[in-house]
Design a protein around this motif. Sequence first.
Motif, PDB file in Angstrom:
ATOM      1  N   SER A 155      -0.177  24.959  82.425  1.00  0.00           N
ATOM      2  CA  SER A 155       0.311  26.326  82.341  1.00  0.00           C
ATOM      3  C   SER A 155       1.834  26.360  82.447  1.00  0.00           C
ATOM      4  O   SER A 155       2.457  25.484  83.044  1.00  0.00           O
ATOM      5  CB  SER A 155      -0.308  27.173  83.453  1.00  0.00           C
ATOM      6  OG  SER A 155       0.025  26.643  84.724  1.00  0.00           O
ATOM      7  N   THR A 156       2.430  27.397  81.843  1.00  0.00           N
ATOM      8  CA  THR A 156       3.871  27.559  81.888  1.00  0.00           C
ATOM      9  C   THR A 156       4.283  28.060  83.267  1.00  0.00           C
ATOM     10  O   THR A 156       3.727  29.040  83.768  1.00  0.00           O
ATOM     11  CB  THR A 156       4.329  28.559  80.822  1.00  0.00           C
ATOM     12  OG1 THR A 156       3.919  28.089  79.537  1.00  0.00           O
ATOM     13  CG2 THR A 156       5.836  28.722  80.837  1.00  0.00           C
ATOM     14  N   PRO A 157       5.264  27.417  83.912  1.00  0.00           N
ATOM     15  CA  PRO A 157       5.679  27.866  85.251  1.00  0.00           C
ATOM     16  C   PRO A 157       6.256  29.272  85.217  1.00  0.00           C
ATOM     17  O   PRO A 157       6.809  29.716  84.205  1.00  0.00           O
ATOM     18  CB  PRO A 157       6.747  26.831  85.643  1.00  0.00           C
ATOM     19  CG  PRO A 157       6.506  25.648  84.757  1.00  0.00           C
ATOM     20  CD  PRO A 157       5.961  26.200  83.490  1.00  0.00           C
ATOM     21  N   TYR A 162      13.666  17.114  89.745  1.00  0.00           N
ATOM     22  CA  TYR A 162      13.122  16.960  88.398  1.00  0.00           C
ATOM     23  C   TYR A 162      13.199  18.269  87.623  1.00  0.00           C
ATOM     24  O   TYR A 162      13.221  19.365  88.213  1.00  0.00           O
ATOM     25  CB  TYR A 162      11.664  16.491  88.465  1.00  0.00           C
ATOM     26  CG  TYR A 162      11.519  15.085  89.000  1.00  0.00           C
ATOM     27  CD1 TYR A 162      11.600  13.984  88.156  1.00  0.00           C
ATOM     28  CD2 TYR A 162      11.335  14.850  90.362  1.00  0.00           C
ATOM     29  CE1 TYR A 162      11.490  12.695  88.646  1.00  0.00           C
ATOM     30  CE2 TYR A 162      11.225  13.564  90.862  1.00  0.00           C
ATOM     31  CZ  TYR A 162      11.299  12.483  90.000  1.00  0.00           C
ATOM     32  OH  TYR A 162      11.198  11.204  90.484  1.00  0.00           O
ATOM     33  N   ALA A 163      13.240  18.146  86.306  1.00  0.00           N
ATOM     34  CA  ALA A 163      13.196  19.325  85.448  1.00  0.00           C
ATOM     35  C   ALA A 163      11.873  20.050  85.638  1.00  0.00           C
ATOM     36  O   ALA A 163      10.855  19.449  85.995  1.00  0.00           O
ATOM     37  CB  ALA A 163      13.377  18.918  83.986  1.00  0.00           C
ATOM     38  N   ASP A 164      11.891  21.339  85.365  1.00  0.00           N
ATOM     39  CA  ASP A 164      10.720  22.177  85.588  1.00  0.00           C
ATOM     40  C   ASP A 164       9.596  21.847  84.618  1.00  0.00           C
ATOM     41  O   ASP A 164       8.419  21.904  84.976  1.00  0.00           O
ATOM     42  CB  ASP A 164      11.117  23.646  85.444  1.00  0.00           C
ATOM     43  CG  ASP A 164      10.219  24.585  86.228  1.00  0.00           C
ATOM     44  OD1 ASP A 164       9.536  24.122  87.153  1.00  0.00           O
ATOM     45  OD2 ASP A 164      10.206  25.783  85.905  1.00  0.00           O
ATOM     46  N   GLU A 165       9.944  21.497  83.397  1.00  0.00           N
ATOM     47  CA  GLU A 165       8.948  21.197  82.379  1.00  0.00           C
ATOM     48  C   GLU A 165       9.267  19.858  81.716  1.00  0.00           C
ATOM     49  O   GLU A 165      10.438  19.467  81.615  1.00  0.00           O
ATOM     50  CB  GLU A 165       8.880  22.307  81.336  1.00  0.00           C
ATOM     51  CG  GLU A 165       8.433  23.651  81.893  1.00  0.00           C
ATOM     52  CD  GLU A 165       8.169  24.668  80.806  1.00  0.00           C
ATOM     53  OE1 GLU A 165       7.108  24.581  80.156  1.00  0.00           O
ATOM     54  OE2 GLU A 165       9.024  25.537  80.603  1.00  0.00           O
ATOM     55  N   PRO A 166       8.247  19.138  81.251  1.00  0.00           N
ATOM     56  CA  PRO A 166       8.475  17.809  80.686  1.00  0.00           C
ATOM     57  C   PRO A 166       8.937  17.849  79.237  1.00  0.00           C
ATOM     58  O   PRO A 166       8.767  18.859  78.536  1.00  0.00           O
ATOM     59  CB  PRO A 166       7.087  17.162  80.784  1.00  0.00           C
ATOM     60  CG  PRO A 166       6.144  18.325  80.624  1.00  0.00           C
ATOM     61  CD  PRO A 166       6.808  19.476  81.329  1.00  0.00           C
ATOM     62  N   ASP A 167       9.512  16.751  78.806  1.00  0.00           N
ATOM     63  CA  ASP A 167       9.759  16.486  77.391  1.00  0.00           C
ATOM     64  C   ASP A 167       8.705  15.494  76.920  1.00  0.00           C
ATOM     65  O   ASP A 167       8.109  14.761  77.717  1.00  0.00           O
ATOM     66  CB  ASP A 167      11.158  15.909  77.177  1.00  0.00           C
ATOM     67  CG  ASP A 167      12.251  16.928  77.460  1.00  0.00           C
ATOM     68  OD1 ASP A 167      12.027  18.115  77.155  1.00  0.00           O
ATOM     69  OD2 ASP A 167      13.308  16.537  77.980  1.00  0.00           O
TER      70      ASP A 167
END
Length: 298
Positions: free
Chosen positions: A2-4, A149-154
Amino acid sequence: MSTPVELDDLQHQLGSVLIGAGTLVTIRTIEGLGQPPLRTADVEPPGEDGLWLGTDYYSGRTLRIDAAITKSGDFAGVLDQLAALQDDADTAAVRGQGGTTMDLRLKFPGRQTRVVHGRLRKMNPDVTQGIHGYIPLDVEFQAQDHLYYADEPDSASMPLGSLTEGGITFALMFPFTIAGEASAIARPGYLQVDGTASTWPVLRVTGPCANPSIVHVGSGRTLTVQTTLTAGEWVEIDTRPGWRTVLRENGGSAPLAPTSRIDEFVLTPGLNEIRWSATDPTLTSTLAVTWWPAYKAL
């Protein structure tokens, strides 16, 4: 996945609960955002002055939050909020086995949301003023490492046959130019990794293939999985600290070759080249790489 939830400046999230600006939980200060604790190997040399400085290692970052729950005149309301703050930590998914974590998301002005992975180690309330709808909190969150860490991955996906594409077509027309930067030709296998620190990827090979071998060209580190995958089956190598597993789609494990060092397979900030090979006459198997950009500081 899910999108944060998008956070406002000075609004944070502990597990699933929003804290800080615009919430019932006001924050006075957060300690532990700077240099993390060190594990040193310093030695005092006998018979002489000075100190022999050994190798330094960072311990997991410890964040201490001085906060308070405020809901005027509502003792039950502040107790409900206190219970919610403790709830995510008290689950089998977080504390039921070694290595599992929950997230503390942090949003400061001028920065994207950063995430630390760890566990709640203290949630100490003072309920003496609870009748007035006010409970001070002493919160301690233990991160598993020192990074943000970044909130969402690449992510990127590479077919097995990608390296056979392209080439030189004759007859050549002069003059011709060879691109010096891999990014200039968008060649598969090159990953642009943001951040200021090395980060550990999650690698998933989807069959049909046998004995896939993945190489980080810059370091020469190689991971070889000794398994056979039919069409649609996959094996996932999770190199992240606290996890470091090699799992099949059926929940079983798969062995790595003895020379494979899962703890040293990292992506560095900037351009990274990944190559992989496997036995696959169909050339239809794929490798998916997922990573979270990592930062040494906020």
